[in-house]
Design a protein around this motif. Structure first.
Motif, PDB file in Angstrom:
ATOM      1  N   ALA A 271      -0.761  12.106  -2.041  1.00  0.00           N
ATOM      2  CA  ALA A 271      -1.762  12.837  -1.256  1.00  0.00           C
ATOM      3  C   ALA A 271      -2.906  13.319  -2.140  1.00  0.00           C
ATOM      4  O   ALA A 271      -4.088  13.241  -1.762  1.00  0.00           O
ATOM      5  N   ASN A 272      -2.576  13.790  -3.336  1.00  0.00           N
ATOM      6  CA  ASN A 272      -3.617  14.276  -4.249  1.00  0.00           C
ATOM      7  C   ASN A 272      -4.501  13.137  -4.748  1.00  0.00           C
ATOM      8  O   ASN A 272      -5.715  13.307  -4.914  1.00  0.00           O
ATOM      9  N   ILE A 273      -3.897  11.978  -5.009  1.00  0.00           N
ATOM     10  CA  ILE A 273      -4.697  10.826  -5.435  1.00  0.00           C
ATOM     11  C   ILE A 273      -5.680  10.430  -4.332  1.00  0.00           C
ATOM     12  O   ILE A 273      -6.861  10.161  -4.599  1.00  0.00           O
ATOM     13  N   LEU A 274      -5.203  10.404  -3.092  1.00  0.00           N
ATOM     14  CA  LEU A 274      -6.092  10.076  -1.973  1.00  0.00           C
ATOM     15  C   LEU A 274      -7.230  11.086  -1.867  1.00  0.00           C
ATOM     16  O   LEU A 274      -8.394  10.697  -1.660  1.00  0.00           O
ATOM     17  N   ALA A 275      -6.922  12.358  -2.023  1.00  0.00           N
ATOM     18  CA  ALA A 275      -7.970  13.387  -1.956  1.00  0.00           C
ATOM     19  C   ALA A 275      -9.021  13.151  -3.039  1.00  0.00           C
ATOM     20  O   ALA A 275     -10.233  13.271  -2.792  1.00  0.00           O
ATOM     21  N   CYS A 276      -8.568  12.787  -4.239  1.00  0.00           N
ATOM     22  CA  CYS A 276      -9.515  12.512  -5.325  1.00  0.00           C
ATOM     23  C   CYS A 276     -10.377  11.293  -5.019  1.00  0.00           C
ATOM     24  O   CYS A 276     -11.585  11.290  -5.293  1.00  0.00           O
ATOM     25  N   LYS A 377       7.612   3.573  -2.670  1.00  0.00           N
ATOM     26  CA  LYS A 377       9.043   3.531  -2.958  1.00  0.00           C
ATOM     27  C   LYS A 377       9.318   4.436  -4.151  1.00  0.00           C
ATOM     28  O   LYS A 377       9.137   4.039  -5.301  1.00  0.00           O
ATOM     29  N   SER A 378       9.649   5.661  -3.826  1.00  0.00           N
ATOM     30  CA  SER A 378      10.007   6.706  -4.797  1.00  0.00           C
ATOM     31  C   SER A 378       8.798   7.328  -5.486  1.00  0.00           C
ATOM     32  O   SER A 378       8.645   8.553  -5.489  1.00  0.00           O
ATOM     33  N   SER A 379       7.914   6.522  -6.093  1.00  0.00           N
ATOM     34  CA  SER A 379       6.739   7.087  -6.763  1.00  0.00           C
ATOM     35  C   SER A 379       5.600   6.083  -6.731  1.00  0.00           C
ATOM     36  O   SER A 379       5.816   4.870  -6.586  1.00  0.00           O
ATOM     37  N   VAL A 380       4.389   6.591  -6.873  1.00  0.00           N
ATOM     38  CA  VAL A 380       3.196   5.735  -6.851  1.00  0.00           C
ATOM     39  C   VAL A 380       3.162   4.877  -8.108  1.00  0.00           C
ATOM     40  O   VAL A 380       3.322   5.381  -9.228  1.00  0.00           O
ATOM     41  N   LYS A 381       2.952   3.581  -7.933  1.00  0.00           N
ATOM     42  CA  LYS A 381       2.815   2.652  -9.056  1.00  0.00           C
ATOM     43  C   LYS A 381       1.347   2.239  -9.199  1.00  0.00           C
ATOM     44  O   LYS A 381       0.532   2.396  -8.289  1.00  0.00           O
ATOM     45  N   GLU A 382       1.047   1.702 -10.360  1.00  0.00           N
ATOM     46  CA  GLU A 382      -0.337   1.344 -10.684  1.00  0.00           C
ATOM     47  C   GLU A 382      -0.948   0.422  -9.635  1.00  0.00           C
ATOM     48  O   GLU A 382      -2.101   0.601  -9.230  1.00  0.00           O
ATOM     49  N   ASP A 383      -0.168  -0.552  -9.176  1.00  0.00           N
ATOM     50  CA  ASP A 383      -0.737  -1.526  -8.232  1.00  0.00           C
ATOM     51  C   ASP A 383      -1.003  -0.921  -6.850  1.00  0.00           C
ATOM     52  O   ASP A 383      -1.699  -1.519  -6.028  1.00  0.00           O
ATOM     53  N   GLN A 384      -0.464   0.290  -6.572  1.00  0.00           N
ATOM     54  CA  GLN A 384      -0.702   0.921  -5.270  1.00  0.00           C
ATOM     55  C   GLN A 384      -1.988   1.729  -5.235  1.00  0.00           C
ATOM     56  O   GLN A 384      -2.417   2.156  -4.172  1.00  0.00           O
ATOM     57  N   LEU A 385      -2.593   1.918  -6.409  1.00  0.00           N
ATOM     58  CA  LEU A 385      -3.872   2.629  -6.429  1.00  0.00           C
ATOM     59  C   LEU A 385      -4.918   1.871  -5.620  1.00  0.00           C
ATOM     60  O   LEU A 385      -5.803   2.476  -5.005  1.00  0.00           O
ATOM     61  N   THR A 386      -4.810   0.548  -5.608  1.00  0.00           N
ATOM     62  CA  THR A 386      -5.739  -0.263  -4.808  1.00  0.00           C
ATOM     63  C   THR A 386      -5.564   0.043  -3.318  1.00  0.00           C
ATOM     64  O   THR A 386      -6.551   0.138  -2.578  1.00  0.00           O
ATOM     65  N   GLU A 387      -4.301   0.207  -2.889  1.00  0.00           N
ATOM     66  CA  GLU A 387      -4.044   0.538  -1.487  1.00  0.00           C
ATOM     67  C   GLU A 387      -4.622   1.908  -1.136  1.00  0.00           C
ATOM     68  O   GLU A 387      -5.201   2.096  -0.061  1.00  0.00           O
ATOM     69  N   ILE A 388      -4.445   2.858  -2.039  1.00  0.00           N
ATOM     70  CA  ILE A 388      -4.955   4.207  -1.784  1.00  0.00           C
ATOM     71  C   ILE A 388      -6.478   4.197  -1.748  1.00  0.00           C
ATOM     72  O   ILE A 388      -7.104   4.840  -0.899  1.00  0.00           O
ATOM     73  N   ASN A 389      -7.085   3.421  -2.657  1.00  0.00           N
ATOM     74  CA  ASN A 389      -8.552   3.281  -2.630  1.00  0.00           C
ATOM     75  C   ASN A 389      -9.007   2.682  -1.303  1.00  0.00           C
ATOM     76  O   ASN A 389     -10.013   3.115  -0.718  1.00  0.00           O
ATOM     77  N   ALA A 390      -8.267   1.682  -0.823  1.00  0.00           N
ATOM     78  CA  ALA A 390      -8.630   1.037   0.441  1.00  0.00           C
ATOM     79  C   ALA A 390      -8.509   2.019   1.606  1.00  0.00           C
ATOM     80  O   ALA A 390      -9.351   2.008   2.528  1.00  0.00           O
ATOM     81  N   MET A 391      -7.473   2.866   1.591  1.00  0.00           N
ATOM     82  CA  MET A 391      -7.338   3.874   2.642  1.00  0.00           C
ATOM     83  C   MET A 391      -8.508   4.846   2.604  1.00  0.00           C
ATOM     84  O   MET A 391      -9.067   5.202   3.653  1.00  0.00           O
TER      85      MET A 391
END
Length: 399
Positions: A271-276, A377-391
């Motif tokens: 949630a904090n990464i998305l806010a940033c 899945k348990s914790s945010v991984k590096e490759d999911q930052l792209t998904e969060i950026n897309a959201m």
């Protein structure tokens, strides 16, 4: 000793405040307390508009006695029979045995449910558009069912253009000497509590509120006297516009609320990464809440304010994190609608939170759920930052 405030030549505020009560209706935190407003009109006939909660009985009775100054009380107009406004009705009847109770037909059985003083023999039953003259002043009555009880009505003084609005236009917060909204920085200090009051107490009944607002649109209102919070004598249209917006379920602001339910901090991190990322893309109005420590009434109020809602939940007991589920069910019961929603879910095994959140949100009206829910899945991984950026980008596009 009495504590009254003069509103105009013959209208007085005789209410009071309670700063000790922790939960309004035993449900909503009120750290700034609550006011219970009641008013006395001195005319050829004297009129009391509603009473107060039992907690301030002594102060209220002294106030009424001081304003009447030896005169008898001729009428009490009951706009709303909820106990925070009727708990001292029986005491008023006992002290002023000749008083007549002005109310509508739906109010009488509710009075009889609370009291045994026999209201039927002293009741003046009014209908929509009926009038009452007390000498100089003439009052017209407008029914306002389900704002927010079925018997609610409002009273309009056609002489001085005063609306006694029952629970409409009320707010949480104790009065601190200044009772007029123009004596306060209302938008800075009171608007959040006003929105929280409306969204949680009245918000479920937006269509009923809209019906009342349409009636009021034909009136010239120079004074607005609610049963909670400040009295309005200027900028009334600004406040009415807020009610028009809230009751239409349209968002008050183009803004984003991120609400997360996290067990060990990993969902919170997402949630904090998305806010940033939203901030990086120029979104200035972002708020982030932990649903486990933030009272649902605050989150309901924010859901009424914000255009975009993000829900991030851990999977818990094969379902939604309990505080998040409570929030979503509360949103549904308060009729939240017309919002854009994004979802994030987390879990180590059997991840179901996202699907179950979507099922609840889909039962609300006109809720647009953005595609591509994020599954952690348990914790945010590096490759999911792209998904969060897309959201974040998808949210920005719809802002």
């Amino acid at each position: 000793m009495y504590c009254v405030k003069k509103i105009n030549d013959d209208l007085y505020w005789v209410g009071g405040s309670d700063r000790r009560l922790a939960l309004f209706e035993n449900a909503y935190p009120i750290p700034r307390g609550i006011s219970y407003n009641s008013y006395v009109m001195l005319d050829e006939k004297t009129v009391l508009f509603d009473t107060v909660d039992r907690a301030i009985t002594g102060q209220f009775l002294e106030n009424v006695e001081a304003v009447l100054d030896g005169r008898n009380l001729d009428y009490i107009i009951v706009n709303h029979m909820e106990p925070d406004h009727c708990a001292t009705l029986g005491e008023i009847v006992r002290r002023y045995p000749d008083v007549q109770v002005v109310c509508n037909a739906k109010t009488v059985p509710i009075i009889n449910q609370f009291y045994e003083f026999g209201v039927d023999s002293r009741a003046i039953i009014v209908k929509e558009g009926d009038t009452l003259s007390t000498g100089k002043h003439n009052f017209t009555f407008y029914l306002a069912p389900m704002v927010h009880w079925p018997e609610v009505m409002v009273t309009y003084d056609t002489t001085d253009k005063v609306l006694f609005s029952a629970d409409a236009f009320g707010t949480f917060g104790a009065m601190n000497g200044n009772i007029f909204a123009d004596e306060l920085n209302f938008e800075r200090d009171w608007l959040d509590d006003s929105r929280r009051y409306y969204s949680n107490i009245v918000g479920k009944y937006g269509p009923s509120t809209m019906t009342l607002l349409k009636k009021l649109a034909t009136l010239d209102i120079q004074l607005l006297c609610p049963l909670h919070g400040p009295v309005w004598r200027s900028d009334i249209n600004w406040y009415v516009d807020k009610y028009l917006l809230w009751s239409s379920y349209e968002p008050e602001e183009k803004s984003v609320m991120i609400a997360y339910g996290s067990i060990y901090g990993n969902t919170e991190n997402a949630a904090n990464i998305l806010a940033c990322r939203l901030a990086d893309q120029g979104v200035k109005n972002v708020v982030v809440y932990d649903v486990a420590v933030t009272h649902p009434s605050v989150l309901i109020s924010e859901a009424f304010r914000c255009s975009h809602l993000v829900f991030a939940s851990a999977t818990y007991n094969s379902g939604i994190f309990s505080s998040m589920e409570h929030l979503l069910m509360d949103m549904k019961s308060h009729n939240v609608q017309n919002r854009t929603v994004a979802l994030m879910e987390n879990g180590t095994w059997g991840i179901t939170a996202g699907k179950k959140m979507a099922e609840i949100i889909s039962q609300m009206k006109n809720m647009t759920i953005l595609d591509d829910m994020i599954t952690i899945k348990s914790s945010v991984k590096e490759d999911q930052l792209t998904e969060i950026n897309a959201m974040a980008e998808a949210i920005v596009k719809t802002l």
